[in-house]
Design an enzyme around this catalytic site. Structure first.
Site, PDB file in Angstrom:
ATOM      1  N   HIS A  69       0.952  -1.224  -0.102  1.00  0.00           N
ATOM      2  CA  HIS A  69      -0.002   0.057   0.065  1.00  0.00           C
ATOM      3  C   HIS A  69       0.861   1.106  -0.026  1.00  0.00           C
ATOM      4  O   HIS A  69       0.513   2.317  -0.786  1.00  0.00           O
ATOM      5  CB  HIS A  69      -0.853  -0.007   1.223  1.00  0.00           C
ATOM      6  CG  HIS A  69      -1.571   1.279   1.301  1.00  0.00           C
ATOM      7  ND1 HIS A  69      -2.983   1.408   1.131  1.00  0.00           N
ATOM      8  CD2 HIS A  69      -1.441   2.418   1.935  1.00  0.00           C
ATOM      9  CE1 HIS A  69      -3.393   2.491   1.318  1.00  0.00           C
ATOM     10  NE2 HIS A  69      -2.445   3.162   1.910  1.00  0.00           N
ATOM     11  N   GLU A  70       1.907   1.321   1.043  1.00  0.00           N
ATOM     12  CA  GLU A  70       2.857   2.392   0.827  1.00  0.00           C
ATOM     13  C   GLU A  70       3.515   2.654  -0.239  1.00  0.00           C
ATOM     14  O   GLU A  70       3.645   3.712  -0.627  1.00  0.00           O
ATOM     15  CB  GLU A  70       3.518   2.367   2.202  1.00  0.00           C
ATOM     16  CG  GLU A  70       2.985   2.385   3.459  1.00  0.00           C
ATOM     17  CD  GLU A  70       1.933   3.669   3.679  1.00  0.00           C
ATOM     18  OE1 GLU A  70       2.123   4.727   3.126  1.00  0.00           O
ATOM     19  OE2 GLU A  70       1.005   3.428   4.377  1.00  0.00           O
ATOM     20  N   HIS A  93       1.592   4.360  -2.986  1.00  0.00           N
ATOM     21  CA  HIS A  93       1.484   5.815  -3.093  1.00  0.00           C
ATOM     22  C   HIS A  93       2.607   6.428  -3.624  1.00  0.00           C
ATOM     23  O   HIS A  93       2.482   7.505  -4.480  1.00  0.00           O
ATOM     24  CB  HIS A  93       1.439   6.301  -1.532  1.00  0.00           C
ATOM     25  CG  HIS A  93       0.289   6.069  -0.801  1.00  0.00           C
ATOM     26  ND1 HIS A  93      -1.116   6.807  -1.479  1.00  0.00           N
ATOM     27  CD2 HIS A  93      -0.268   5.708   0.307  1.00  0.00           C
ATOM     28  CE1 HIS A  93      -1.861   6.531  -0.381  1.00  0.00           C
ATOM     29  NE2 HIS A  93      -1.451   5.924   0.702  1.00  0.00           N
TER      30      HIS A  93
HETATM   31 ZN    ZN Z   1      -2.524   5.229   2.209  1.00  0.00          ZN
END
Ligand code: ZN
Length: 268
Positions: free
Chosen positions: A138-139, A142
């Site tokens: 997830h990170e 980004h």
């Molecule tokens: Zn996030």
């Protein structure tokens, strides 16, 4: 002459806008990123170094190795995918690093250019390697989707307007730096991020599943992880990377919807 001066800035803005529209990998969403990547990465690396000097690496070898192993696997998967899809130049200048720091905060983030930090406080919730791959995927999503640049671009366009655009980007790097601080925080405080917007959060969820699957981690474990996070967050302020997420229920439903896509990559 007056007329011309009034006319020029919008034209200038338009030309910048026209050349800086980019497309997010996999989701195909169009975004407007007007900060030069070189500027994003140089500020990122400097802030990251300051953060690392002010914080303590975890002395726990197995967990630190796990963070590096997951990071390396996801990095390789992302690089392979970008190379296969003729987008490798989007990762130019990246300098990947994956570190576990000693902190009770339930947190993790990835700064532009692949600087990933996991806090030991999140490990009881991730439980195992696949659980942590949910968070790191997830990170990393980004960063790879350039959400930081997009947020800064939105602020730049809204707050400074067309007239100041060229200054902020070129002759006055200080303005870019100030914007950065507004978006990412400063030095040791860097983990205290302003929220990404909800579109970006949902996109990071979707891409994160795909990236972890490409790296060989079963994306189905994401459901259990987010259920544990939901239970943990009850009655508390959510950590950075959850702050603007849709409600836990919506999010878990969205993840279920996105799983078939991720499973295509997992089974490949
Ligand atoms: Zn996030």
């Amino acid at each position: 002459m007056k007329y011309l001066i009034k006319m020029l800035p919008p034209f200038f803005v338009f030309s910048l806008v026209a050349i800086s529209c980019s497309t997010v990998a996999i989701t195909g969403r169009k975004q407007l990123n007007i900060i030069p990547n070189s500027e994003m990465l140089s500020v990122s690396f400097q802030q990251y170094d300051e953060f690392m000097l002010a914080n303590k690496l975890s002395a726990e070898g197995n967990n630190s190795s796990m963070v590096k192993r997951i990071g390396f696997n996801v990095q390789n998967a992302v690089q392979r995918y970008f190379a296969e899809n003729n987008m490798a130049e989007q990762l130019d200048g990246y300098n990947w690093e994956f570190n576990l720091i000693e902190s009770a905060d339930v947190n993790a983030w990835c700064m532009p250019g692949g600087k990933v930090v996991v806090y030991t406080g999140i490990l009881p919730l991730t439980q195992d390697e696949s659980g942590l791959a949910v968070v790191m995927g997830h990170e990393i999503a980004h960063a790879v989707a350039e959400h930081g640049n997009e947020r800064m671009s939105q602020i730049l366009l809204t707050q400074l307007g067309g007239m100041a655009l060229s200054e902020a980007l070129g002759s006055q790097p200080q303005q870019t730096r100030d914007l950065w601080l507004g978006v990412y925080g400063i030095g040791a405080q860097v983990g205290v991020l302003l929220p990404y917007n909800r579109t970006q959060e949902s996109e990071a969820d979707r891409l994160g599943l795909v990236f972890m699957a490409m790296a060989g981690y079963d994306p189905n474990v994401a459901i259990g992880f987010w259920e544990r996070m939901a239970a943990h967050n009850q009655g508390q302020a959510p950590p950075e990377f959850l702050s603007t997420h849709p409600s836990d229920k919506t999010r878990i439903e969205d993840i279920k919807k996105n799983l078939p896509e991720a499973m295509i990559y997992y089974n490949r």
